[in-house]
Design a protein around this motif. Sequence first.
Motif, PDB file in Angstrom:
ATOM      1  N   ARG A  14       0.865  -1.114  -0.014  1.00 16.97           N
ATOM      2  CA  ARG A  14       0.121  -0.114   0.066  1.00 16.97           C
ATOM      3  C   ARG A  14       0.873   1.165   0.085  1.00 16.97           C
ATOM      4  NH1 ARG A  14      -4.739  -1.677   4.404  1.00 16.97           N
ATOM      5  NH2 ARG A  14      -5.780  -3.023   2.649  1.00 16.97           N
ATOM      6  N   ARG A  15       1.766   1.252   0.663  1.00 15.54           N
ATOM      7  CA  ARG A  15       2.812   2.564   0.958  1.00 15.54           C
ATOM      8  C   ARG A  15       3.489   2.783  -0.400  1.00 15.54           C
ATOM      9  NH1 ARG A  15       5.810   1.066   5.678  1.00 15.54           N
ATOM     10  NH2 ARG A  15       7.505   0.318   4.250  1.00 15.54           N
ATOM     11  N   THR A  16       3.896   1.468  -1.114  1.00 13.00           N
ATOM     12  CA  THR A  16       4.318   1.666  -2.520  1.00 13.00           C
ATOM     13  C   THR A  16       3.485   2.193  -3.589  1.00 13.00           C
ATOM     14  OG1 THR A  16       6.029  -0.221  -2.034  1.00 13.00           O
ATOM     15  CG2 THR A  16       5.815   0.411  -4.350  1.00 13.00           C
ATOM     16  N   MET A  17       2.312   1.736  -3.388  1.00 20.24           N
ATOM     17  CA  MET A  17       1.412   2.068  -4.416  1.00 20.24           C
ATOM     18  C   MET A  17       1.105   3.630  -4.208  1.00 20.24           C
ATOM     19  SD  MET A  17       0.168  -0.288  -6.678  1.00 20.24           S
ATOM     20  CE  MET A  17      -1.238   0.417  -6.968  1.00 20.24           C
ATOM     21  N   GLN A  18       0.912   4.237  -2.922  1.00 23.11           N
ATOM     22  CA  GLN A  18       0.560   5.532  -2.496  1.00 23.11           C
ATOM     23  C   GLN A  18       1.702   6.334  -2.980  1.00 23.11           C
ATOM     24  OE1 GLN A  18      -2.200   6.633  -1.154  1.00 23.11           O
ATOM     25  NE2 GLN A  18      -1.310   8.736  -2.089  1.00 23.11           N
ATOM     26  N   LEU A  19       2.947   6.011  -2.681  1.00 25.75           N
ATOM     27  CA  LEU A  19       4.180   6.597  -3.272  1.00 25.75           C
ATOM     28  C   LEU A  19       4.172   6.686  -4.711  1.00 25.75           C
ATOM     29  CD1 LEU A  19       7.196   7.934  -3.011  1.00 25.75           C
ATOM     30  CD2 LEU A  19       7.891   5.438  -3.218  1.00 25.75           C
ATOM     31  N   LEU A  20       3.985   5.655  -5.685  1.00 21.50           N
ATOM     32  CA  LEU A  20       3.873   5.810  -7.018  1.00 21.50           C
ATOM     33  C   LEU A  20       2.858   6.892  -7.640  1.00 21.50           C
ATOM     34  CD1 LEU A  20       4.875   2.353  -7.790  1.00 21.50           C
ATOM     35  CD2 LEU A  20       6.362   4.391  -8.270  1.00 21.50           C
ATOM     36  N   GLU A  21       1.587   6.680  -6.921  1.00 20.67           N
ATOM     37  CA  GLU A  21       0.614   7.456  -7.018  1.00 20.67           C
ATOM     38  C   GLU A  21       0.866   9.100  -6.841  1.00 20.67           C
ATOM     39  OE1 GLU A  21      -2.747   5.823  -5.036  1.00 20.67           O
ATOM     40  OE2 GLU A  21      -3.080   4.136  -6.529  1.00 20.67           O
ATOM     41  N   ASP A  22       1.633   9.190  -5.868  1.00 14.16           N
ATOM     42  CA  ASP A  22       2.000  10.589  -5.668  1.00 14.16           C
ATOM     43  C   ASP A  22       2.873  11.131  -6.432  1.00 14.16           C
ATOM     44  OD1 ASP A  22       0.133  10.458  -3.227  1.00 14.16           O
ATOM     45  OD2 ASP A  22       1.940  10.427  -1.728  1.00 14.16           O
ATOM     46  N   TRP A  23       3.542  10.417  -7.054  1.00 17.98           N
ATOM     47  CA  TRP A  23       4.873  10.593  -8.073  1.00 17.98           C
ATOM     48  C   TRP A  23       4.239  10.886  -9.596  1.00 17.98           C
ATOM     49  CZ3 TRP A  23       9.456   7.157  -7.174  1.00 17.98           C
ATOM     50  CH2 TRP A  23      10.059   7.373  -5.860  1.00 17.98           C
ATOM     51  N   GLY A  24       2.765  10.496  -9.554  1.00 18.75           N
ATOM     52  CA  GLY A  24       2.066  10.691 -10.924  1.00 18.75           C
ATOM     53  C   GLY A  24       2.187   9.584 -11.839  1.00 18.75           C
ATOM     54  N   ALA A  25       2.719   8.439 -11.325  1.00 19.50           N
ATOM     55  CA  ALA A  25       2.867   7.128 -12.243  1.00 19.50           C
ATOM     56  C   ALA A  25       1.448   6.664 -12.644  1.00 19.50           C
ATOM     57  CB  ALA A  25       3.420   6.151 -11.452  1.00 19.50           C
ATOM     58  N   THR A  26       1.486   6.270 -13.882  1.00 22.13           N
ATOM     59  CA  THR A  26       0.356   5.684 -14.539  1.00 22.13           C
ATOM     60  C   THR A  26       0.419   4.089 -14.329  1.00 22.13           C
ATOM     61  OG1 THR A  26       1.498   5.129 -16.483  1.00 22.13           O
ATOM     62  CG2 THR A  26       0.435   7.254 -16.493  1.00 22.13           C
ATOM     63  N   ALA A  27      -0.735   3.492 -14.409  1.00 21.08           N
ATOM     64  CA  ALA A  27      -0.667   1.845 -14.058  1.00 21.08           C
ATOM     65  C   ALA A  27       0.095   1.364 -14.925  1.00 21.08           C
ATOM     66  CB  ALA A  27      -2.199   1.392 -14.428  1.00 21.08           C
ATOM     67  N   ARG A  28       0.603   1.703 -16.021  1.00 18.56           N
ATOM     68  CA  ARG A  28       1.542   1.312 -17.117  1.00 18.56           C
ATOM     69  C   ARG A  28       3.320   1.378 -16.453  1.00 18.56           C
ATOM     70  NH1 ARG A  28       1.580  -3.143 -19.576  1.00 18.56           N
ATOM     71  NH2 ARG A  28       3.639  -3.400 -18.628  1.00 18.56           N
ATOM     72  N   ASP A  29       3.098   2.505 -16.013  1.00 19.07           N
ATOM     73  CA  ASP A  29       4.550   2.859 -15.251  1.00 19.07           C
ATOM     74  C   ASP A  29       4.972   2.022 -14.171  1.00 19.07           C
ATOM     75  OD1 ASP A  29       4.838   5.015 -17.187  1.00 19.07           O
ATOM     76  OD2 ASP A  29       4.168   6.554 -15.727  1.00 19.07           O
ATOM     77  N   MET A  30       3.751   1.854 -13.083  1.00 14.45           N
ATOM     78  CA  MET A  30       3.878   1.140 -12.046  1.00 14.45           C
ATOM     79  C   MET A  30       4.407  -0.372 -12.329  1.00 14.45           C
ATOM     80  SD  MET A  30       0.636   2.445  -9.723  1.00 14.45           S
ATOM     81  CE  MET A  30       0.400   4.002  -9.623  1.00 14.45           C
ATOM     82  N   ILE A  31       3.613  -0.797 -13.381  1.00  9.29           N
ATOM     83  CA  ILE A  31       4.007  -2.180 -13.845  1.00  9.29           C
ATOM     84  C   ILE A  31       5.404  -2.326 -14.188  1.00  9.29           C
ATOM     85  CG2 ILE A  31       3.218  -3.958 -15.747  1.00  9.29           C
ATOM     86  CD1 ILE A  31       0.545  -3.077 -15.187  1.00  9.29           C
ATOM     87  N   ASP A  32       5.835  -1.446 -15.106  1.00  6.22           N
ATOM     88  CA  ASP A  32       7.232  -1.326 -15.758  1.00  6.22           C
ATOM     89  C   ASP A  32       8.295  -1.132 -14.444  1.00  6.22           C
ATOM     90  OD1 ASP A  32       6.167  -1.819 -18.130  1.00  6.22           O
ATOM     91  OD2 ASP A  32       6.271   0.350 -18.804  1.00  6.22           O
ATOM     92  N   LEU A  33       7.856  -0.138 -13.503  1.00  7.24           N
ATOM     93  CA  LEU A  33       8.962   0.249 -12.610  1.00  7.24           C
ATOM     94  C   LEU A  33       9.096  -1.022 -11.836  1.00  7.24           C
ATOM     95  CD1 LEU A  33       7.790   3.675 -11.352  1.00  7.24           C
ATOM     96  CD2 LEU A  33      10.171   2.890 -12.021  1.00  7.24           C
ATOM     97  N   LEU A  34       8.082  -1.697 -11.352  1.00  4.10           N
ATOM     98  CA  LEU A  34       8.059  -2.822 -10.340  1.00  4.10           C
ATOM     99  C   LEU A  34       8.447  -4.247 -10.901  1.00  4.10           C
ATOM    100  CD1 LEU A  34       5.073  -1.846  -7.866  1.00  4.10           C
ATOM    101  CD2 LEU A  34       7.679  -1.685  -7.470  1.00  4.10           C
ATOM    102  N   GLN A  35       8.255  -4.359 -12.627  1.00  2.00           N
ATOM    103  CA  GLN A  35       8.696  -5.562 -13.252  1.00  2.00           C
ATOM    104  C   GLN A  35       7.740  -6.530 -12.575  1.00  2.00           C
ATOM    105  OE1 GLN A  35      11.012  -6.346 -15.831  1.00  2.00           O
ATOM    106  NE2 GLN A  35      10.183  -4.289 -16.016  1.00  2.00           N
ATOM    107  N   LEU A  36       6.256  -6.084 -12.575  1.00  2.00           N
ATOM    108  CA  LEU A  36       5.245  -7.039 -12.312  1.00  2.00           C
ATOM    109  C   LEU A  36       4.917  -8.099 -13.197  1.00  2.00           C
ATOM    110  CD1 LEU A  36       2.804  -4.566 -10.572  1.00  2.00           C
ATOM    111  CD2 LEU A  36       4.216  -6.082  -9.355  1.00  2.00           C
ATOM    112  N   PRO A  37       4.519  -9.499 -12.903  1.00  2.00           N
ATOM    113  CA  PRO A  37       4.405 -10.210 -14.091  1.00  2.00           C
ATOM    114  C   PRO A  37       3.382  -9.833 -14.878  1.00  2.00           C
ATOM    115  CG  PRO A  37       4.160 -11.360 -11.976  1.00  2.00           C
ATOM    116  CD  PRO A  37       4.322  -9.665 -11.707  1.00  2.00           C
ATOM    117  N   ASN A  38       3.666 -10.459 -16.322  1.00  2.00           N
ATOM    118  CA  ASN A  38       2.717 -10.164 -17.343  1.00  2.00           C
ATOM    119  C   ASN A  38       1.325 -10.548 -17.173  1.00  2.00           C
ATOM    120  OD1 ASN A  38       4.867  -9.117 -19.040  1.00  2.00           O
ATOM    121  ND2 ASN A  38       5.180 -11.182 -19.944  1.00  2.00           N
ATOM    122  N   THR A  39       1.049 -11.433 -16.185  1.00  2.00           N
ATOM    123  CA  THR A  39      -0.592 -11.649 -15.902  1.00  2.00           C
ATOM    124  C   THR A  39      -1.385 -10.710 -15.033  1.00  2.00           C
ATOM    125  OG1 THR A  39       0.452 -12.760 -13.593  1.00  2.00           O
ATOM    126  CG2 THR A  39       0.118 -14.230 -15.593  1.00  2.00           C
TER     127      THR A  39
END
Length: 139
Positions: A14-39
């Motif tokens: 939750r803290r990480t999500m809030q940080l990325l949202e505060d920084w203005g990251a889009t959903a695609r940015d979050m997936i790329d930044l964290l290298q979340l699985p393709n699923t």
Amino acid sequence: MTHLTRDERLLLTRRTMQLLEDWGATARDMIDLLQLPNTIKARHLGRFRDQDVFPDDPVINRRIAYLERIEQALHTYFPRNPEMRKLWVRRAHKQFGQRAPMAVMIEDGESGLIAVLSHLDCTFAWDLTGSRADYQRAS
């Protein structure tokens, strides 16, 4: 994160999500930044704000750690102004070839995260260059 309880991992997620949202990251940015699985699709990110935890993967964990250290360093730079912390990651900087740190982190992947963290935290850069090891040998 393997040593953390589910509640601790949920708080970190939750803290990480809030940080990325505060920084203005889009959903695609979050997936790329964290290298979340393709699923995990952009439409699924809302689950991480509510009840799910990020996958317990060494790559994701390392990237979260970089993001936390970047935020800590920004807090040191701008202790009384959270808006400046948000602005700093979105503003182009000479040190990054007139790119914003957020763009560097997204476009350059892990090396971009390391570059931004090294710029903000000289102790991290010092450890990376081997200077710490050289200093310890000389002592």
